[in-house]
Design a protein around this motif. Structure first.
Motif, PDB file in Angstrom:
ATOM      1  N   HIS A 181       1.087   7.758   8.834  1.00  0.00           N
ATOM      2  CA  HIS A 181       0.712   6.511   8.164  1.00  0.00           C
ATOM      3  C   HIS A 181       0.103   6.838   6.801  1.00  0.00           C
ATOM      4  N   HIS A 237       0.832  -1.214   0.000  1.00  0.00           N
ATOM      5  CA  HIS A 237       0.000   0.000   0.000  1.00  0.00           C
ATOM      6  C   HIS A 237       0.862   1.258   0.000  1.00  0.00           C
ATOM      7  N   GLY A 256       5.859  -4.702   5.429  1.00  0.00           N
ATOM      8  CA  GLY A 256       6.282  -3.901   6.579  1.00  0.00           C
ATOM      9  C   GLY A 256       6.412  -4.757   7.813  1.00  0.00           C
ATOM     10  N   GLU A 257       6.977  -4.183   8.877  1.00  0.00           N
ATOM     11  CA  GLU A 257       7.107  -4.972  10.123  1.00  0.00           C
ATOM     12  C   GLU A 257       5.733  -5.244  10.721  1.00  0.00           C
ATOM     13  N   ALA A 261      -3.671  -3.692  -1.065  1.00  0.00           N
ATOM     14  CA  ALA A 261      -3.824  -2.949   0.189  1.00  0.00           C
ATOM     15  C   ALA A 261      -4.005  -3.863   1.393  1.00  0.00           C
ATOM     16  N   ASN A 303       9.968   0.248   9.117  1.00  0.00           N
ATOM     17  CA  ASN A 303       9.977   1.730   9.145  1.00  0.00           C
ATOM     18  C   ASN A 303       9.468   2.293  10.472  1.00  0.00           C
ATOM     19  N   TYR A 344       6.938   2.213  12.381  1.00  0.00           N
ATOM     20  CA  TYR A 344       5.524   2.351  12.757  1.00  0.00           C
ATOM     21  C   TYR A 344       4.639   1.503  11.844  1.00  0.00           C
ATOM     22  N   ALA A 345       3.660   0.846  12.446  1.00  0.00           N
ATOM     23  CA  ALA A 345       2.633   0.146  11.681  1.00  0.00           C
ATOM     24  C   ALA A 345       1.328   0.848  12.032  1.00  0.00           C
ATOM     25  N   GLU A 402       1.388 -10.956  10.249  1.00  0.00           N
ATOM     26  CA  GLU A 402       0.197 -11.551   9.625  1.00  0.00           C
ATOM     27  C   GLU A 402       0.477 -13.018   9.290  1.00  0.00           C
TER      28      GLU A 402
HETATM   29  C1  LIG Z   1      -4.841  -7.799   6.613  1.00  0.00           C
HETATM   30  C2  LIG Z   1      -4.895  -6.344   6.977  1.00  0.00           C
HETATM   31  N1  LIG Z   1      -5.014  -5.971   8.276  1.00  0.00           N
HETATM   32  C3  LIG Z   1      -5.056  -4.666   8.601  1.00  0.00           C
HETATM   33  C4  LIG Z   1      -4.997  -3.695   7.636  1.00  0.00           C
HETATM   34  C5  LIG Z   1      -5.063  -2.223   8.021  1.00  0.00           C
HETATM   35  N2  LIG Z   1      -3.728  -1.622   7.876  1.00  0.00           N
HETATM   36  C6  LIG Z   1      -3.398  -0.936   6.767  1.00  0.00           C
HETATM   37  S1  LIG Z   1      -1.798  -0.442   6.783  1.00  0.00           S
HETATM   38  C7  LIG Z   1      -1.544  -1.095   8.313  1.00  0.00           C
HETATM   39  C8  LIG Z   1      -0.187  -1.007   8.977  1.00  0.00           C
HETATM   40  C9  LIG Z   1       0.879  -1.525   8.097  1.00  0.00           C
HETATM   41  O1  LIG Z   1       2.111  -1.490   8.736  1.00  0.00           O
HETATM   42  P1  LIG Z   1       3.386  -2.099   8.030  1.00  0.00           P
HETATM   43  O2  LIG Z   1       3.110  -3.453   7.511  1.00  0.00           O
HETATM   44  O3  LIG Z   1       4.509  -1.959   8.993  1.00  0.00           O
HETATM   45  O4  LIG Z   1       3.595  -1.163   6.760  1.00  0.00           O
HETATM   46  P2  LIG Z   1       3.801   0.410   6.696  1.00  0.00           P
HETATM   47  O5  LIG Z   1       2.426   1.035   6.639  1.00  0.00           O
HETATM   48  O6  LIG Z   1       4.568   0.814   7.912  1.00  0.00           O
HETATM   49  O7  LIG Z   1       4.549   0.653   5.444  1.00  0.00           O
HETATM   50  C10 LIG Z   1      -2.692  -1.713   8.793  1.00  0.00           C
HETATM   51  C11 LIG Z   1      -2.814  -2.402  10.101  1.00  0.00           C
HETATM   52  C12 LIG Z   1      -4.876  -4.117   6.284  1.00  0.00           C
HETATM   53  N3  LIG Z   1      -4.788  -3.247   5.290  1.00  0.00           N
HETATM   54  N4  LIG Z   1      -4.817  -5.432   5.979  1.00  0.00           N
END
Ligand SMILES: Cc1ncc(C[n+]2csc(CCOP(=O)(O)OP(=O)(O)O)c2C)c(N)n1
Length: 319
Positions: A243, A65, A144-145, A114, A174, A176-177, A150
């Motif tokens: 975010h 995303h 991402g972390e 996404a 990075n 932050y999630a 997942e």
């Molecule tokens: C399966 C799923 N769970 C929750 C979300 C909601 N969500 C979107 S971005 C995000 C955090 C992502 O963090 P990370 O993987 O570290 O990537 P970053 O945004 O830091 O690049 C979450 C929880 C989602 N899109 N898909």
């Protein structure tokens, strides 16, 4: 694997493109020029550039995303990307995808997804196809972390190891999630520690040092290409923005941004290039002017392109 001087200059220019493209895209989004959500990777330019530059043009990436930088690094045309953000017919996905679903299979850019970790199983399928066809193409999957926790990510990494797929699992840690600092959901310092549990090599890199990222990823890509199976690279970096564009970031740790900005990946490579006589002030200004021209052209292209018509809505639907 040392990058050539030519490649280092290209990586520098690409990082500047990503920073300036995303800064402008954020401004345009805030001005209401296009709808949706926008997640920028400002601060992570070395991570995406060093990893994508370790690939061949016919290798693939699975974007996330937060994929503008990943896709620009892999060679997506900024015009197609800007038009896609605007939802225009000339965009990379003909206006159907938007910021989070960028794709250009001719450039090895599989579709951004996404749903966290959702790109990795598709990437494993492409890697399996490469293996079954006797090709030597590699797939690099970004995550991402946050996504690292997942289930789908664990499942894919396990299967990729068992099937010896030509993949690189590249985590951009990075900090932050969404609204959670990494310490809130991770007990280990580096995700590379998990690699052994899957039966693959894992390495941690300074994600703000493009050369460190490039060297480590090149090694992992070489291993995958030569039949040695998947590897994991954990790239430690930080996103400077929220975010999403507009996120008030009430959760951000005090002083953390200031510390990370001292490690800005662009001046770091710039200093090396200047110290070694590969770049001077005039050269830097010329790069910035060239990139700003490219971004202005992509904006003009997006603005002047048509939207898809309602009659075309089902054209790209398979079933
Ligand atoms: C399966 C799923 N769970 C929750 C979300 C909601 N969500 C979107 S971005 C995000 C955090 C992502 O963090 P990370 O993987 O570290 O990537 P970053 O945004 O830091 O690049 C979450 C929880 C989602 N899109 N898909």
């Amino acid at each position: 694997m040392e990058p050539t001087k030519e490649l280092m200059l290209q990586m520098y220019e690409r990082m500047v493109l990503i920073r300036r493209f995303e800064s402008r895209a954020a401004e345009l989004f805030k001005a209401g020029k296009f709808p949706g959500w926008v997640h920028v990777c400002i601060g992570q330019e070395a991570s995406v550039t060093g990893s994508a530059f370790a690939l061949r043009e016919d290798d693939s990436i699975c974007p996330t995303h937060r994929g503008h930088g990943q896709c620009l690094a892999k060679g997506m045309d900024p015009k197609k990307m800007m038009a896609e953000l605007y939802g225009k017919k000339t965009g990379s996905n003909q206006g159907r995808g938007g910021s989070m679903h960028l794709a250009d299979t001719a450039k090895g850019i599989l579709c951004g997804i996404a749903i966290l970790g959702g790109g990795l199983p598709f990437g494993a399928g492409v890697a399996m196809a490469s293996k079954l066809r006797g090709e030597d193409k590699v797939v690099l999957g970004y995550f991402g972390e946050g996504a690292s926790n997942e289930g789908i990510v664990h499942e894919v990494m396990n299967m990729a190891a068992v099937w010896n797929l030509p993949m690189v699992f590249f985590s951009e840690q990075n900090q932050y999630a969404e609204l959670s600092h990494r310490d809130f959901h991770l007990k280990i310092d580096t995700l590379a520690k998990r690699a052994e549990g899957y039966g693959m090599p894992g390495v941690t890199v300074d994600g703000n040092d493009v050369l460190d990222v490039y060297r480590a990823t090149s090694e992992a890509v070489k291993r995958a290409r030569e039949g040695g199976g998947p590897s994991m690279v954990d790239s430690i970096t930080c996103r400077w923005d929220g975010h999403y564009v507009g996120d008030p970031q009430a959760y951000r740790k005090e002083g953390d941004l200031e510390e990370w900005k001292k490690k800005d990946p662009i001046p770091r490579l710039e200093k090396k290039l200047m110290d070694e006589g590969m770049l001077d002030e005039a050269g830097k200004e010329a790069i910035i002017a060239r990139i700003d021209q490219q971004i202005a052209e992509s904006e003009e292209f997006a603005e002047s392109s048509p939207f898809p018509t309602p009659e075309e809505a089902l054209e790209l639907v398979w079933a």
